[in-house]
Design an enzyme around this catalytic site. Structure first.
Site, mmCIF file in Angstrom:
data_model
loop_
_atom_site.group_PDB
_atom_site.id
_atom_site.type_symbol
_atom_site.label_atom_id
_atom_site.label_comp_id
_atom_site.label_asym_id
_atom_site.label_seq_id
_atom_site.Cartn_x
_atom_site.Cartn_y
_atom_site.Cartn_z
ATOM 1 N N THR A 1 34.410 -5.837 -30.311
ATOM 2 C CA THR A 1 35.421 -6.834 -30.117
ATOM 3 C C THR A 1 35.930 -7.349 -31.321
ATOM 4 O OG1 THR A 1 34.264 -8.936 -29.704
ATOM 5 C CG2 THR A 1 34.354 -7.400 -27.921
ATOM 6 N N CYS A 2 36.932 -8.424 -31.467
ATOM 7 C CA CYS A 2 37.184 -9.034 -32.450
ATOM 8 C C CYS A 2 36.208 -9.919 -32.982
ATOM 9 C CB CYS A 2 38.472 -9.769 -32.355
ATOM 10 S SG CYS A 2 37.984 -11.152 -31.115
ATOM 11 N N GLY A 3 35.158 -10.019 -32.408
ATOM 12 C CA GLY A 3 34.251 -11.007 -32.871
ATOM 13 C C GLY A 3 32.805 -10.305 -32.973
ATOM 14 N N HIS B 1 20.380 -12.024 -25.235
ATOM 15 C CA HIS B 1 21.482 -11.820 -25.929
ATOM 16 C C HIS B 1 22.795 -11.053 -25.186
ATOM 17 C CE1 HIS B 1 23.992 -11.790 -29.297
ATOM 18 N NE2 HIS B 1 24.447 -10.662 -29.239
ATOM 19 N N ALA C 1 38.087 -15.153 -21.587
ATOM 20 C CA ALA C 1 38.168 -14.559 -20.231
ATOM 21 C C ALA C 1 38.162 -12.986 -20.643
ATOM 22 C CB ALA C 1 39.486 -14.645 -19.737
ATOM 23 N N ALA D 1 50.847 -4.529 -27.845
ATOM 24 C CA ALA D 1 51.311 -4.471 -26.502
ATOM 25 C C ALA D 1 49.647 -3.997 -25.622
ATOM 26 C CB ALA D 1 52.465 -3.823 -25.996
ATOM 27 N N GLY D 2 48.710 -4.345 -26.302
ATOM 28 C CA GLY D 2 47.428 -3.978 -25.625
ATOM 29 C C GLY D 2 46.983 -5.202 -24.735
ATOM 30 N N MET E 1 45.084 -7.922 -25.338
ATOM 31 C CA MET E 1 45.346 -9.179 -26.020
ATOM 32 C C MET E 1 46.662 -9.589 -26.302
ATOM 33 S SD MET E 1 42.912 -11.592 -27.156
ATOM 34 C CE MET E 1 41.516 -10.765 -27.592
#
Length: 439
Positions: free
Chosen positions: A46-48, A96, A112, A187-188, A190
């Site tokens: 993910t982005c994180g 975790h 979310a 336009a995904g 997110m």
């Protein structure tokens, strides 16, 4: 085990350097299947975070092979990852994952998107056939925990996503969005969420720009009459019109560069431009901040705003942790009970084969039996076998959860007494892994 790095351990420039292109994730999972010590594997990006969850033949050899995989597949030096990477074993890895799926380990607590991202990773691993029984069961349990946390607590209340935080951040810098022109690049999932929140927060002129024109049109149509579409070659013109830019693509290189921003700003020297980049890898070259009138924040810069707005969610953390504890215990009981599975399956199979053979012999000797009489005799034979096996099966399953060492002794004894030959070398290695997990 879990091997990974996240926003807790690595800044965005490190995370983007080691991110896997989404289109190559399936290929990466297939490549992981070729490593001898890796029985099962799943990758969550993910982005994180970038994390590999795996069931290993041997922890030391397996972790070494996963690091080799990262080095080989990324075709670059991953030695710097040691400074940012964590390795979690056994119960630590299980706990975790459940904290991830419930949103407790997210940059934005209770966000979310994370549950959907965990599900997507699970589906990708299924398609790549890199999952076995352990990770399949673990991730199904993690998804259930995530759903329960969102249903029964307020962990996902108030502001619900990184995209929402990005819009709030933009409003802090440019004021109300009514009358402002907003450009959404990507336009995904997110980008679509950001566009909807921008509209809901008052933006009446939204430009949706995406490499796929059709996808951009779909997003724009869902926004009603406030959105229009631009194509990627028209990025400079779109930047000329925008007051705010929110960008989130899956590109592996900078989309918004000092060159195209400088060109756009020449046409609007008196109007500032504020950019929120929530993509990892980043879409915007940090050098754009050298251009007069241009402001930029990336996903890590949202942490300050996020920390201020999450008090209500933090109140739900103890309840979510109770949910996690229950699901962790349930999975561990299942995992530990696997010591009994090979022996139980073989015992049932052998007794069933004997029962069917004896019935066939009886019916062959007594052709005068009616169909009803045969049914009654068959039912009685099944009841006898079931009652005889019930106590042994129940006790060995219970022992597997309570005392693994004693359960292993019972399993071996049944295997020997009934000549089941259920515990081959592979099963004995698996039983030893159960001991390693608890340690």
């Amino acid at each position: 085990m879990c091997l990974g790095l996240s926003h807790n351990t690595a800044p965005v420039d490190v995370r983007e350097r080691h991110a896997f292109p989404p289109q190559k994730m399936g290929e990466a999972l297939i490549a992981l299947r070729d490593y001898q010590a890796v029985r099962e594997a799943l990758m969550l990006q993910t982005c994180g975070r970038l994390e590999i969850y795996a069931e290993l033949e041997d922890y030391e050899a397996g972790v070494g092979q996963l690091r080799t995989f990262l080095n080989n597949f990324r075709h670059g030096d991953v030695n710097d990852m040691d400074s940012y990477m964590y390795t979690l074993l056994g119960t630590q890895a299980i706990d975790h994952l459940f904290r991830v799926s419930t949103g407790l380990d997210s940059m934005l607590i209770g966000e979310a998107e994370i549950l959907g991202q965990v599900k997507d990773a699970y589906v990708q691993a299924q398609r790549a056939r890199s999952l076995g029984k352990t990770l399949h069961t673990l991730f199904r349990e993690a998804l259930e925990a995530g759903k329960a946390a969102r249903t029964h607590t307020s962990i996902s209340g108030e502001s619900t996503s990184i995209a929402t935080a990005a819009v709030a951040f933009a409003k802090q810098h440019v004021g109300e969005l009514d009358g402002k022109s907003v450009l959404v690049v990507g336009a995904g999932k997110m980008g679509s969420l950001a566009a909807r929140r921008l509209r809901d927060d008052g933006a009446s002129d939204i430009i949706v720009l995406n490499r796929s024109h059709a996808r951009a049109q779909d997003v724009a149509q869902n926004l009603g009459g406030v959105a229009r579409v631009a194509e990627m070659p028209g990025l400079v013109n779109a930047l000329k019109d925008a007051d705010v830019v929110v960008t989130s693509t899956g590109a592996s290189h900078f989309i918004v560069t000092p060159g195209n921003v400088a060109e756009a700003m020449l046409a609007r020297p008196s109007r500032p431009l504020f950019i929120v980049d929530i993509a990892v890898p980043r879409d915007v070259d940090p050098e754009v901040t050298r251009i007069a009138g241009v402001g930029l924040v990336d996903v890590d810069a949202l942490k300050g705003l996020i920390d201020v707005t999450l008090e209500k969610r933090r109140e739900a953390i103890p309840l979510v942790e109770e949910i996690i504890a229950g699901h962790v215990e349930r999975f561990q009981q299942w995992y530990q009970s696997r010591v009994a599975v090979p022996v139980i399956a073989s015992l049932v199979q052998k007794t069933e084969a004997i029962r069917e053979a004896e019935l066939a012999r009886l019916f062959g000797r007594c052709p005068e039996l009616t169909e009803r009489e045969k049914i009654l005799i068959t039912g009685m034979s099944m009841t006898i076998v079931s009652k005889l096996l019930h106590s042994a099966i129940t006790r060995i399953r219970g022992k597997a959860v309570e005392n693994r060492a004693e359960a292993m002794t019972h399993a071996r004894m049944l295997d020997e007494l009934f000549e089941l030959q259920a515990l081959g070398d592979g099963e004995l290695v698996q039983l030893a892994a159960l001991e390693d997990m608890s340690e």
